[in-house]
Scaffold this active site. Structure first.
Site, PDB file in Angstrom:
ATOM      1  N   ILE A 127       0.827  -1.201   0.000  1.00  0.00           N
ATOM      2  CA  ILE A 127       0.000   0.000   0.000  1.00  0.00           C
ATOM      3  C   ILE A 127       0.866   1.258   0.000  1.00  0.00           C
ATOM      4  CG2 ILE A 127      -1.766   1.288   1.277  1.00  0.00           C
ATOM      5  CD1 ILE A 127      -2.424  -1.489   2.629  1.00  0.00           C
ATOM      6  N   CYS A 128       0.482   2.240  -0.794  1.00  0.00           N
ATOM      7  CA  CYS A 128       1.121   3.554  -0.780  1.00  0.00           C
ATOM      8  C   CYS A 128       0.140   4.536  -0.146  1.00  0.00           C
ATOM      9  CB  CYS A 128       1.478   3.994  -2.197  1.00  0.00           C
ATOM     10  SG  CYS A 128       2.255   5.626  -2.289  1.00  0.00           S
ATOM     11  N   LEU A 129       0.384   4.889   1.119  1.00  0.00           N
ATOM     12  CA  LEU A 129      -0.512   5.776   1.854  1.00  0.00           C
ATOM     13  C   LEU A 129       0.292   6.509   2.923  1.00  0.00           C
ATOM     14  CD1 LEU A 129      -3.475   6.694   2.421  1.00  0.00           C
ATOM     15  CD2 LEU A 129      -3.626   4.803   4.057  1.00  0.00           C
TER      16      LEU A 129
END
Length: 246
Positions: free
Chosen positions: A90-92
């Site tokens: 995940i890119c967050l």
């Protein structure tokens, strides 16, 4: 695992279980007793390609939690620019440089749920998906929906044209609304106390609701939300309450 950290994680899980309206579920992985390895799940947000699906998240809590963010990845495969279609990575920002000890497992999962409504193709985890969203939003919606049906159990139905981020302007508006909603939810947890005042105790390893509860138990003045220095006696009373000594 330290007793304070164990209590915090157990309380976070209990708080989630006591909030059925959120429809978020968190439990030890494999129904075991290891509170450092959890499994979360939530429903796909309405008016998106993910609506009606149920998404599972692998959650690992580092030894420095809550001062370091949980390590999360999707178990459920999905077609989304900020989630790897192969590994679930995940890119967050919330799970990286924007993490704060004030945040919780629940708030992190809510942020993931919001991410499904507001993809950020210009900061992708999966470049192929991001490219499709930018070049052909309708095709992106179609593929994302097919994946939600196949991997998340979403019902087969058409998504209304213009919903779920089908153009850049709607994505921008939805992202802003979600950001404002998250900020209001975070501030509501302070019950009118100054954020910096509460966060000085949160930095000791307690969550916001626990610190606010201690303030209210001791009878600390909210001072119209202004920050100020507490008297030493009040500091002692609050600390004793937080550590279960009062």
């Amino acid at each position: 695992m330290s007793s304070n950290r164990t209590r915090r994680i157990a309380k976070e899980i209990a708080d989630i279980q006591n909030d059925p309206l959120s429809k978020i579920i968190v439990e030890p992985y494999g129904n075991g007793e290891d509170l450092t390895h959890l499994r979360g799940q939530f429903e796909g947000p309405p008016d998106t390609a993910y609506e009606g699906g149920r998404f599972f998240v692998d959650i690992r809590l580092p030894s420095e939690y809550p001062f370091r963010p949980p390590v999360m990845k999707f178990e459920t495969r999905m077609w989304h620019p900020n989630v790897s279609s192969q590994t679930g990575a995940i890119c967050l920002d919330t799970l990286a440089n924007a993490w704060s000890p004030v945040l919780t497992i629940k708030s992190a999962l809510i942020s993931l749920q919001s991410l499904l409504s507001t993809p950020e193709p210009k900061d992708p985890q999966d470049a192929e998906v991001a490219g499709m969203l930018i070049r052909n939003p309708k095709e992106f919606e179609h593929v994302a929906r097919e994946w939600a049906i196949k991997y998340a159990g979403a019902p087969r139905k058409e998504i209304a044209e213009g919903s779920g981020g089908s153009n850049a302007e709607s994505l921008k508006k939805k992202a802003q609304l979600n950001k404002e909603k998250e900020e209001k939810a975070k501030m509501a947890a302070y019950h009118g106390y100054n954020k910096e005042l509460i966060d000085r105790f949160v930095a000791m390893g307690f969550d916001v609701p626990t610190v606010v509860s201690a303030f209210e138990y001791v009878g600390i003045d909210k001072m119209d939300g202004e920050d100020y220095e507490l008297e030493e006696a009040y500091m002692g009373d609050i600390t004793a309450r937080l550590f279960g000594e009062a």
